[in-house]
Every structure is written in structure tokens, then in C-alpha cells.
Write a protein that holds these residues in place. Structure first.
Motif, PDB file in Angstrom:
ATOM      1  N   GLU A  97     -37.836  19.255   5.270  1.00 34.04           N
ATOM      2  CA  GLU A  97     -37.995  18.149   4.314  1.00 34.04           C
ATOM      3  C   GLU A  97     -37.750  18.632   2.888  1.00 34.04           C
ATOM      4  OE1 GLU A  97     -41.791  15.961   2.347  1.00 34.04           O
ATOM      5  OE2 GLU A  97     -41.765  16.026   4.543  1.00 34.04           O
ATOM      6  N   LYS A  98     -38.295  19.777   2.544  1.00 36.49           N
ATOM      7  CA  LYS A  98     -38.102  20.322   1.202  1.00 36.49           C
ATOM      8  C   LYS A  98     -36.632  20.649   0.948  1.00 36.49           C
ATOM      9  CE  LYS A  98     -42.757  22.323   1.113  1.00 36.49           C
ATOM     10  NZ  LYS A  98     -43.541  23.581   1.061  1.00 36.49           N
ATOM     11  N   ILE A  99     -35.933  21.136   1.980  1.00 36.63           N
ATOM     12  CA  ILE A  99     -34.515  21.473   1.812  1.00 36.63           C
ATOM     13  C   ILE A  99     -33.680  20.220   1.619  1.00 36.63           C
ATOM     14  CG2 ILE A  99     -32.521  22.495   2.972  1.00 36.63           C
ATOM     15  CD1 ILE A  99     -34.473  24.387   4.398  1.00 36.63           C
ATOM     16  N   LEU A 100     -33.936  19.196   2.411  1.00 34.18           N
ATOM     17  CA  LEU A 100     -33.110  17.990   2.378  1.00 34.18           C
ATOM     18  C   LEU A 100     -33.351  17.155   1.125  1.00 34.18           C
ATOM     19  CD1 LEU A 100     -33.339  16.910   6.135  1.00 34.18           C
ATOM     20  CD2 LEU A 100     -31.399  17.948   4.969  1.00 34.18           C
ATOM     21  N   ARG A 101     -34.491  17.296   0.498  1.00 28.56           N
ATOM     22  CA  ARG A 101     -34.756  16.528  -0.721  1.00 28.56           C
ATOM     23  C   ARG A 101     -33.798  16.886  -1.850  1.00 28.56           C
ATOM     24  NH1 ARG A 101     -41.383  16.433  -1.318  1.00 28.56           N
ATOM     25  NH2 ARG A 101     -41.776  14.809   0.256  1.00 28.56           N
ATOM     26  N   VAL A 103     -30.606  17.518  -1.466  1.00 28.25           N
ATOM     27  CA  VAL A 103     -29.237  17.131  -1.121  1.00 28.25           C
ATOM     28  C   VAL A 103     -28.859  15.868  -1.898  1.00 28.25           C
ATOM     29  CG1 VAL A 103     -27.707  16.374   0.738  1.00 28.25           C
ATOM     30  CG2 VAL A 103     -29.387  18.182   1.160  1.00 28.25           C
ATOM     31  N   PRO A 104     -27.751  15.858  -2.634  1.00 23.62           N
ATOM     32  CA  PRO A 104     -27.337  14.639  -3.356  1.00 23.62           C
ATOM     33  C   PRO A 104     -27.111  13.476  -2.389  1.00 23.62           C
ATOM     34  CG  PRO A 104     -26.101  16.561  -4.117  1.00 23.62           C
ATOM     35  CD  PRO A 104     -26.852  17.003  -2.907  1.00 23.62           C
ATOM     36  N   GLY A 105     -27.671  12.323  -2.730  1.00 21.40           N
ATOM     37  CA  GLY A 105     -27.547  11.146  -1.893  1.00 21.40           C
ATOM     38  C   GLY A 105     -28.686  10.959  -0.924  1.00 21.40           C
ATOM     39  N   ALA A 106     -29.500  11.983  -0.690  1.00 17.06           N
ATOM     40  CA  ALA A 106     -30.618  11.876   0.241  1.00 17.06           C
ATOM     41  C   ALA A 106     -31.765  11.117  -0.423  1.00 17.06           C
ATOM     42  CB  ALA A 106     -31.082  13.251   0.687  1.00 17.06           C
ATOM     43  N   ALA A 107     -32.349  10.172   0.305  1.00 14.38           N
ATOM     44  CA  ALA A 107     -33.466   9.374  -0.212  1.00 14.38           C
ATOM     45  C   ALA A 107     -34.482   9.156   0.900  1.00 14.38           C
ATOM     46  CB  ALA A 107     -32.964   8.022  -0.733  1.00 14.38           C
ATOM     47  N   ASP A 108     -35.725   8.912   0.519  1.00 10.56           N
ATOM     48  CA  ASP A 108     -36.810   8.633   1.463  1.00 10.56           C
ATOM     49  C   ASP A 108     -36.948   9.761   2.484  1.00 10.56           C
ATOM     50  OD1 ASP A 108     -36.818   6.182   0.135  1.00 10.56           O
ATOM     51  OD2 ASP A 108     -35.542   5.231   1.634  1.00 10.56           O
ATOM     52  N   VAL A 109     -36.824  11.001   2.040  1.00  8.69           N
ATOM     53  CA  VAL A 109     -36.921  12.140   2.955  1.00  8.69           C
ATOM     54  C   VAL A 109     -38.391  12.387   3.271  1.00  8.69           C
ATOM     55  CG1 VAL A 109     -36.346  14.558   3.323  1.00  8.69           C
ATOM     56  CG2 VAL A 109     -34.843  13.121   1.942  1.00  8.69           C
ATOM     57  N   VAL A 110     -38.741  12.349   4.544  1.00  6.49           N
ATOM     58  CA  VAL A 110     -40.127  12.575   4.952  1.00  6.49           C
ATOM     59  C   VAL A 110     -40.134  13.162   6.360  1.00  6.49           C
ATOM     60  CG1 VAL A 110     -40.295  10.178   5.734  1.00  6.49           C
ATOM     61  CG2 VAL A 110     -42.371  11.495   5.364  1.00  6.49           C
ATOM     62  N   ALA A 111     -40.946  14.175   6.557  1.00  6.26           N
ATOM     63  CA  ALA A 111     -41.100  14.808   7.865  1.00  6.26           C
ATOM     64  C   ALA A 111     -42.343  14.258   8.552  1.00  6.26           C
ATOM     65  CB  ALA A 111     -41.206  16.329   7.715  1.00  6.26           C
ATOM     66  N   GLU A 112     -42.271  14.161   9.860  1.00  6.18           N
ATOM     67  CA  GLU A 112     -43.432  13.726  10.626  1.00  6.18           C
ATOM     68  C   GLU A 112     -44.568  14.737  10.478  1.00  6.18           C
ATOM     69  OE1 GLU A 112     -42.073  11.088  14.455  1.00  6.18           O
ATOM     70  OE2 GLU A 112     -42.009  13.258  14.622  1.00  6.18           O
ATOM     71  N   ALA A 303     -28.176  24.809   7.531  1.00  9.97           N
ATOM     72  CA  ALA A 303     -27.645  26.005   8.183  1.00  9.97           C
ATOM     73  C   ALA A 303     -27.920  27.264   7.373  1.00  9.97           C
ATOM     74  CB  ALA A 303     -26.147  25.846   8.423  1.00  9.97           C
ATOM     75  N   SER A 304     -27.952  27.163   6.050  1.00 10.60           N
ATOM     76  CA  SER A 304     -28.115  28.349   5.209  1.00 10.60           C
ATOM     77  C   SER A 304     -29.570  28.660   4.870  1.00 10.60           C
ATOM     78  CB  SER A 304     -27.320  28.176   3.906  1.00 10.60           C
ATOM     79  OG  SER A 304     -27.785  27.040   3.185  1.00 10.60           O
ATOM     80  N   LYS A 305     -30.454  27.645   4.889  1.00  4.43           N
ATOM     81  CA  LYS A 305     -31.810  27.865   4.403  1.00  4.43           C
ATOM     82  C   LYS A 305     -32.890  27.781   5.481  1.00  4.43           C
ATOM     83  CE  LYS A 305     -30.691  26.030  -0.190  1.00  4.43           C
ATOM     84  NZ  LYS A 305     -31.020  25.008  -1.208  1.00  4.43           N
ATOM     85  N   LEU A 306     -32.640  27.065   6.565  1.00  2.00           N
ATOM     86  CA  LEU A 306     -33.667  26.912   7.602  1.00  2.00           C
ATOM     87  C   LEU A 306     -33.424  27.923   8.714  1.00  2.00           C
ATOM     88  CD1 LEU A 306     -36.108  25.284   8.604  1.00  2.00           C
ATOM     89  CD2 LEU A 306     -34.502  23.789   9.825  1.00  2.00           C
ATOM     90  N   LYS A 307     -34.358  28.850   8.878  1.00  4.75           N
ATOM     91  CA  LYS A 307     -34.246  29.878   9.904  1.00  4.75           C
ATOM     92  C   LYS A 307     -35.252  29.579  11.021  1.00  4.75           C
ATOM     93  CE  LYS A 307     -31.295  31.925   7.248  1.00  4.75           C
ATOM     94  NZ  LYS A 307     -29.843  31.842   7.557  1.00  4.75           N
ATOM     95  N   LEU A 308     -34.742  29.325  12.206  1.00  6.61           N
ATOM     96  CA  LEU A 308     -35.584  28.998  13.351  1.00  6.61           C
ATOM     97  C   LEU A 308     -35.670  30.182  14.299  1.00  6.61           C
ATOM     98  CD1 LEU A 308     -34.311  25.384  14.176  1.00  6.61           C
ATOM     99  CD2 LEU A 308     -36.318  26.030  12.845  1.00  6.61           C
TER     100      LEU A 308
END
Length: 522
Positions: A97-101, A103-112, A303-308
Motif C-alpha cells: 500500500e505504501k509503495i502504490l501510493r 504511483v502517479p494516477g493511483a487513488a484510494d489505495v488501501v490494503a485489507e 517489482a523493485s521495492k516489494l521483496k516476498l
């Protein structure tokens, strides 16, 4: 404004009990402030409705329900995480959620938030229950009736139905302490029904006993039974809170805490799974930018910031999932459309060069459609591509009619030369035939464009249901008709004249295949 809290009592409502839906019905646009758009309204509402502990996701009611049933994602884009541990999934989804916020154009980003639910766990004490001769089934039945309630019947008023449910009043069951004081009927040798070891806590009295008995008078018990909807002097029986066959000689009441442990524990409000794995979702809408560009940046950021760790994976879903399928379908449909158009033109003209010349109207139509989409600020979507497909058909149709007129003007001169009524065909004759054919086609072409524009332009002012889909479909057709008209009236006659002059120099100028075909048909 109307809303719903929780979830419906149906298996098709795949929503947690903590979800809140609010539907806002907008007034007609003529009552809005000047220059106000729907996106402006959403931004203002979102700024004023920042409630602690909640996140807002703005969408349309019908597409929201369709998305929930088809993909389980209520927004334009859903980032699905899969793994085998709920706590880890929640941690990774919040990180995404923090990464996607950003991103240009991303709105209403919320994780369960998977672990935000709270549950009242009632754990039976089997040793204490054995001293009173109780079974786990008896205890569960008492708890179910006192807290959850039991239906006694239904009140019917016209078409409305209201269930009659018996249970303790809210103040006797809305916290852990009240639950611990719930009176549980037990059999105690030597006790009488009206006289109890203690008055039950819900009636307001307090007391204690070594064996879980509660000291007090029968009047206190009557108060408790009345609050539960049971007549006075009616004890609980061993089968149900509601049955009252009569007083028993060996029955008394103890608090629930004597035979069970009551705990409030956190847990997930809903456990989601997909393809045999636990799932968490990060919801995201797209505003102010096309979905494709936003998704490209979002994929790069994740792909660059989230390490699973091993055993965890992710995928993208929501409307983007439908968009990808539509793109794959269009990747096959568009070449097939062009091939079919070319084959039909070839069967008409019996000449692949002339068929190709008519096909040149397609790129000219594309120019106008692209400019119209750009000026109106629409993003490329499935509706836009459907509009382009319809535009290609109209552009090719008018190009065919223009070439037919040009051939007719030139074939008259060629036929006269073959009958000996005039001399050889010259470049001037080809030029005059091109002018004659294009002039004859001028009025029909202008009428075709005018009638099409008159039919399509009102759609651009539509505001009712379906307008958001019809406007992107109509815009490329309007812009493409203008540029295709210029091509058909100006460029096509020039290309026709150049092509026929070249054939004249090579000595291959002859009647069109179309004219021969029509002559044979006659």
C-alpha cells in the motif's frame, strides 16, 4: 445518501462484516456549481470523509457489485497477495500500500487489514460443568439463546415480515463483564426453584458463592426473567431459555463465569482464499491517468521495492484483469478486421492495388479519431477501440463509393475509345475523369458525413445511464469522419489519377475489373 453496514446474509456477498457501503445519489448536473465535474465531487468528498480507522474507495454501485462477484475486487485495480500466514500477508499488503501510493494516477489505495476483527470466545470449563451435571451442548444452547436469540414466530403486516426473537436485553450482553454474569440454570440438590443462591447480575444485584451459586431473593430472579421476556416465577429449564414448563425442585442459577471463560480475542473479520491459498488484497483506483500507464508504473514499483519470501506470490486483478483479456482479444480481432476489409475490397475491385488504395482511408480516419480522443481527454479503452472498428467500416465504405465514381467516369472514356468514338486516352482525360468522379461524389459524401455527425454529436451531450460508455465509443467516430472525408474527397482522387497515369505510360490502362463484372452481370 443511503448506506449499509456489515454484509448481507447470503453466500454471494463476499464482503467482511466490517465493510460499510455508502451510496450517494447526485443531483442533476444543471444544479451543480459551474465547472464542477464528478471527479471534483469525489475529491471533495474524500477530503471531508477521512474517518480514523477507515479507508475510502470510490466506485459506481453496479460495477462495484459486478467486480465483487467476478474478481472479488471492488476497485479498478486489485493487487492480490498469496501465502500461508495471515499476519505476514497483512504486513506485506500494508507495505505494498505504501509503495502504490506514490504511483502517479493511483487513488484510494488501501490494503485489507486482516486482523482488525474482535471475537468473544466462550471456552467451557468441563470440570466445573461436570460438578453441575451440565453438558457442552446444554451450555451452548443457553449461550445461543441468551446472546444470539431464538426465533419464536413471525409477525405479518401486509407484505412485510418481522421475526419475533427472544434474547437478553443489550445491556446484559454487550461487554465481557455482562457476559460473565449471564445466569445459567443448573441442577443443585436441595435447592428450590423460587429461592436461589444469589440474584442474577443482570437484575442489578451482586453476590458470590464457593460453588458458583449466587445468593439473593426470588424477586431479583423475577426481574431478570422479565428482562429476557419470560414471565415471573418461571425458571430456566435444561432444554431452552424459553421453555417454562414449571418450577423444578433441584434447579438454581449460576453466572456463566463459573462454568466458562469469556475472552475477547482479535482475529480476521473474513478469511479469504483463492486457488487453495490465503489471500490479501490491496485496493486501488485510477484517476487523472489511463489505467495502462498507471499499471506499468505500479508493476515496476512493486517489482523493485516489494521483496516476498519463498511461498508468497502476487497477481493483479480487478477491472485491469478484464482490460488485459480485452487487449488480448483485440490483438486478434483488429488484424482479422483489416484482413476481412481488404478481402471484401479485393472481391469488389478485382485488383489488390486499388483495394490497398481504398484501405489508405483507414489511417486517415485513425488520425482524426486519435486527435478527438486527445482533445476530449479520454483514455484508450475497449469502448474507444470498438468506436475505431466502427469508424474503419464507415471510412472504407465511403472510399469504395468514391472509387466507383472515379472508375465510372474513366470507364466511359475507355469504352468510347474502344468503340472508335474518340481518340486515345491521354493524361488530360485521366485528370478530367478524376475531377468529374470526385465532383459527382462531393454531395453524397458531404451528406453522408453530415447525417452521421448529426446522429453522433448528441451523444456527446448525454448525461444519463450509459453515457460514460457511449462517449468514448462515439468520439473517435466523429473525429475520424472528418479526416476520412478529407482523404476520400482529396487524397483518393489524386492517388487514383497517379495510379492510372502510370498504367497509361506502361500501356496497361484498361477497363476496370468491376466494370467487366457488372457488364457480365447485365
Amino acid at each position: 445518501v443511503l448506506g449499509k453496514a456489515g454484509r448481507a446474509e447470503t453466500a454471494t456477498d463476499n464482503a467482511p462484516t466490517s465493510m460499510i457501503e455508502t451510496i450517494i445519489l447526485l443531483k442533476p448536473k444543471d444544479q451543480w456549481r459551474p465547472g464542477l465535474t464528478k471527479n471534483d465531487i469525489i475529491q471533495e468528498l474524500d477530503a471531508k470523509l477521512q474517518i480514523p480507522g477507515t479507508r475510502n474507495g470510490w466506485t459506481q454501485p453496479i460495477i462495484n457489485r459486478i467486480n465483487m462477484l467476478s474478481t472479488g475486487v471492488r476497485t479498478d485495480i486489485g493487487f492480490k497477495l498469496f501465502g500461508n500466514d495471515l499476519d505476514s500477508l497483512e504486513r506485506f499488503s500494508i507495505e505494498a500500500e505504501k509503495i502504490l501510493r506514490d504511483v502517479p494516477g493511483a487513488a484510494d489505495v488501501v490494503a485489507e487489514r486482516i486482523g482488525i476483527g474482535y471475537y468473544a470466545d466462550i471456552i467451557p470449563n468441563r470440570n466445573a460443568m461436570a460438578r453441575y451435571g451440565m453438558s457442552v451442548g446444554d451450555l451452548q444452547e443457553y449461550i445461543e439463546t441468551a446472546i444470539g436469540g431464538q426465533n419464536l414466530g413471525v409477525v405479518i403486516e401486509g407484505r412485510m415480515r418481522f421475526p419475533i426473537r427472544l434474547r437478553f436485553q443489550r445491556e446484559y450482553r454487550d461487554n465481557r463483564e455482562a457476559l460473565e454474569r449471564l445466569p445459567i440454570p443448573v441442577r443443585v440438590a436441595g435447592a428450590s426453584a423460587p429461592a436461589m443462591a444469589a440474584s442474577p447480575a443482570p437484575a442489578g444485584a451482586s453476590g458470590s458463592s464457593g460453588m458458583g451459586g449466587m445468593g439473593g431473593a426470588g424477586a431479583s430472579s423475577q426481574g431478570t426473567l422479565m428482562s429476557a421476556g419470560i414471565p415471573a416465577q418461571t425458571p430456566f429449564t435444561s432444554t431452552s431459555l424459553m421453555s417454562a414448563p414449571g418450577a423444578g425442585a433441584d434447579q438454581a442459577y449460576i453466572p456463566l463465569s463459573e462454568v466458562a471463560i469469556v475472552k475477547i480475542t482479535p482475529g480476521p473479520p473474513m478469511i479469504s482464499s483463492e486457488n487453495g491459498q490465503l489471500r490479501a488484497i490491496v485496493y486501488m483506483n485510477v484517476r487523472g491517468r489511463d489505467m495502462g500507464g498507471t499499471m506499468d508504473d505500479a508493476k515496476t514499483a512493486i517489482a523493485s521495492k516489494l521483496k516476498l519470501p519463498p511461498g508468497y506470490s502476487y497477481t493483479w486483478s480487478g477491472q485491469y484483469e478484464h482490460k488485459v483479456r480485452a487487449q488480448n482479444t483485440l490483438a486478434y480481432i483488429m488484424p482479422i478486421v483489416f484482413i476481412i476489409i481488404f478481402l471484401l475490397l479485393y472481391f469488389t475491385f478485382r485488383d489488390y492495388v486499388e483495394a490497398f488504395v481504398v484501405m489508405l482511408s483507414v489511417p486517415f480516419a485513425l488520425i482524426g479519431g486519435v486527435y478527438m480522443i486527445y482533445f476530449l481527454g479520454y483514455n484508450f479503452s475497449v469502448a474507444v477501440w470498438v468506436g475505431f472498428i466502427a469508424l474503419y467500416g464507415i471510412a472504407v465504405e465511403t472510399g469504395v463509393v468514391m472509387v466507383v465514381y472515379l472508375h465510372e467516369a474513366l470507364d466511359k472514356r475507355l469504352s468510347a475509345h474502344q468503340r472508335g468514338e474518340r481518340g486515345p486516352i491521354t493524361s488530360t482525360d485521366i485528370y478530367e475523369a478524376a475531377v468529374e468522379g470526385s465532383v459527382l461524389r462531393l454531395r453524397p459524401k458531404i451528406m453522408t458525413v453530415a447525417t452521421s455527425m448529426l446522429g453522433l454529436i448528441p451523444v456527446m451531450w448525454a448525461t444519463g445511464a450509459g453515457a460514460d460508455m457511449m462517449k468514448p465509443l462515439t468520439a473517435p467516430m466523429i473525429g475520424g469522419l472528418l479526416t476520412s472525408a478529407v482523404h476520400v474527397l482529396v487524397v483518393t482522387p489524386v492517388l487514383f489519377a497517379i495510379m492510372k497515369e502510370r498504367a497509361l505510360r506502361k500501356g496497361t490502362l484498361e477497363l476496370s475489373k468491376m466494370a467487366e463484372f457488372m457488364k457480365e452481370a447485365e
